[in-house]
Scaffold this motif. Structure first.
Motif, short mmCIF file in Angstrom:
data_model
loop_
_atom_site.label_atom_id
_atom_site.label_comp_id
_atom_site.label_asym_id
_atom_site.label_seq_id
_atom_site.Cartn_x
_atom_site.Cartn_y
_atom_site.Cartn_z
N VAL A 135 44.89 34.11 31.43
CA VAL A 135 44.70 35.36 32.18
C VAL A 135 43.20 35.67 32.24
N THR A 136 42.76 36.25 33.34
CA THR A 136 41.41 36.78 33.45
C THR A 136 41.49 38.27 33.75
N SER A 137 40.36 38.95 33.62
CA SER A 137 40.29 40.36 33.97
C SER A 137 38.86 40.68 34.39
N SER A 138 38.63 41.94 34.75
CA SER A 138 37.30 42.35 35.19
C SER A 138 36.26 42.19 34.08
N ALA A 139 36.70 42.16 32.82
CA ALA A 139 35.77 42.01 31.70
C ALA A 139 35.09 40.64 31.70
N ASP A 140 35.65 39.71 32.47
CA ASP A 140 35.14 38.33 32.46
C ASP A 140 34.01 38.08 33.44
N VAL A 141 33.79 39.01 34.37
CA VAL A 141 32.77 38.79 35.41
C VAL A 141 31.99 40.06 35.67
N ASP A 142 30.78 39.88 36.17
CA ASP A 142 29.98 41.03 36.59
C ASP A 142 30.37 41.48 37.99
N VAL A 143 30.67 40.51 38.86
CA VAL A 143 31.06 40.81 40.24
C VAL A 143 32.33 40.04 40.57
N ALA A 144 33.33 40.74 41.08
CA ALA A 144 34.61 40.11 41.38
C ALA A 144 34.65 39.57 42.81
N LYS A 145 35.84 39.23 43.27
CA LYS A 145 36.01 38.66 44.61
C LYS A 145 35.41 39.58 45.67
N PRO A 146 34.79 39.02 46.71
CA PRO A 146 34.89 37.63 47.16
C PRO A 146 33.94 36.65 46.49
N GLU A 147 33.19 37.08 45.48
CA GLU A 147 32.40 36.11 44.72
C GLU A 147 33.38 35.19 43.97
N PRO A 148 33.00 33.93 43.75
CA PRO A 148 33.95 32.95 43.20
C PRO A 148 34.05 32.90 41.68
N ASP A 149 33.29 33.75 40.98
CA ASP A 149 33.18 33.63 39.52
C ASP A 149 34.52 33.68 38.81
N ILE A 150 35.41 34.60 39.22
CA ILE A 150 36.68 34.76 38.53
C ILE A 150 37.55 33.52 38.69
N VAL A 151 37.40 32.84 39.83
CA VAL A 151 38.16 31.61 40.07
C VAL A 151 37.68 30.51 39.11
N GLY A 152 36.38 30.43 38.95
CA GLY A 152 35.82 29.43 38.04
C GLY A 152 36.24 29.67 36.60
N ILE A 153 36.26 30.92 36.18
CA ILE A 153 36.68 31.24 34.82
C ILE A 153 38.16 30.91 34.63
N ALA A 154 38.97 31.23 35.62
CA ALA A 154 40.41 30.91 35.55
C ALA A 154 40.63 29.40 35.42
N LEU A 155 39.86 28.62 36.16
CA LEU A 155 39.96 27.16 36.06
C LEU A 155 39.61 26.69 34.66
#
Length: 233
Positions: A135-155
């Motif tokens: 699972v990911t959440s907003s705590a994992d990234v500074d900027v969410a979608k459409p930036e790709p960071d959350i996808v990378g963390i999920a991978l």
């Protein structure tokens, strides 16, 4: 080390019927601070990073909101949204889709940027933690979608690579993030965004909802993923 194959899921509007509760909560927040924003404009922004949503919508009003007002808007939205938590329900076929994905030996990942308190009520409504590998959440990234960071963390959390994953989401922001991350994405209409918009944003397949995707799973990129063929879609 063997690379795991994974299906990443957005949650709001994809697995849980929550998007219009978000619209109502944002509408109340803007109204309380006397910022006039039409509900349809709010709906068009649902699914993007919360700070970006506030910035976009407040900038469309006659008076641009200062930073302290933008922070207050986010706090009010969260309060009003959580007040409606009892109305949250899984979308049709959501659990059965996750069961099918897990049964195919594909990791189920909730790749959301929802804040932890909102994620908690979503997971309670979904009641599928037994099927979820990461699972990911907003705590994992500074900027969410459409930036790709959350996808990378999920991978990373799934132990998967972009060519061994598929993303399922309901918003153009999901599809745009996946294009940037190099992950094929499937769109669902259950968030209220049109087929054409999802396809234009980069979705390689679009289905009505989780149930429709489940019924046609063999016609989706997930079938190629389960078969072990790299680069689904």
């Amino acid at each position: 080390m063997t690379t795991q194959s994974a299906v990443l899921f957005d949650v709001d509007g994809t697995l849980v019927d929550s998007n219009y509760l978000h619209v109502h909560a944002w509408r109340r927040a803007f109204a309380e601070l006397r910022i006039e924003v039409e509900s349809w404009r709010i709906h068009r922004a649902i699914g993007m990073d919360g700070s970006a949503l506030v910035r976009l919508l407040s900038d469309q009003s006659p008076d641009q909101a200062p930073d302290d007002v933008r922070r207050r808007l986010k706090d009010l939205h969260s309060r009003y949204y959580l007040q409606t938590a009892e109305l949250l329900t899984p979308l049709p076929g959501a659990r059965r889709l996750l069961e099918r994905i897990a049964g195919l030996d594909l990791s189920v990942v909730l790749a959301t940027s929802a804040p932890d308190d909102e994620l908690a009520v979503l997971r309670k409504a979904l009641d599928c933690d037994d099927l979820v590998a990461a699972v990911t959440s907003s705590a994992d990234v500074d900027v969410a979608k459409p930036e790709p960071d959350i996808v990378g963390i999920a991978l990373d959390r799934a132990g998967a690579t972009a060519d061994r994953a598929v993303f399922v989401g309901d918003a153009v922001w999901d599809a745009q993030a996946c294009v940037r991350a190099g992950v094929p994405s499937i769109g669902v209409l259950s968030g209220g965004v049109s087929r054409a918009e999802l396809e234009t944003a980069g979705a390689v397949g679009v289905f009505d909802n989780a149930e429709d995707l489940l019924l046609h799973l063999d016609q989706s990129p997930i079938a190629a993923l389960a078969d072990g063929r790299a680069g689904p879609g």
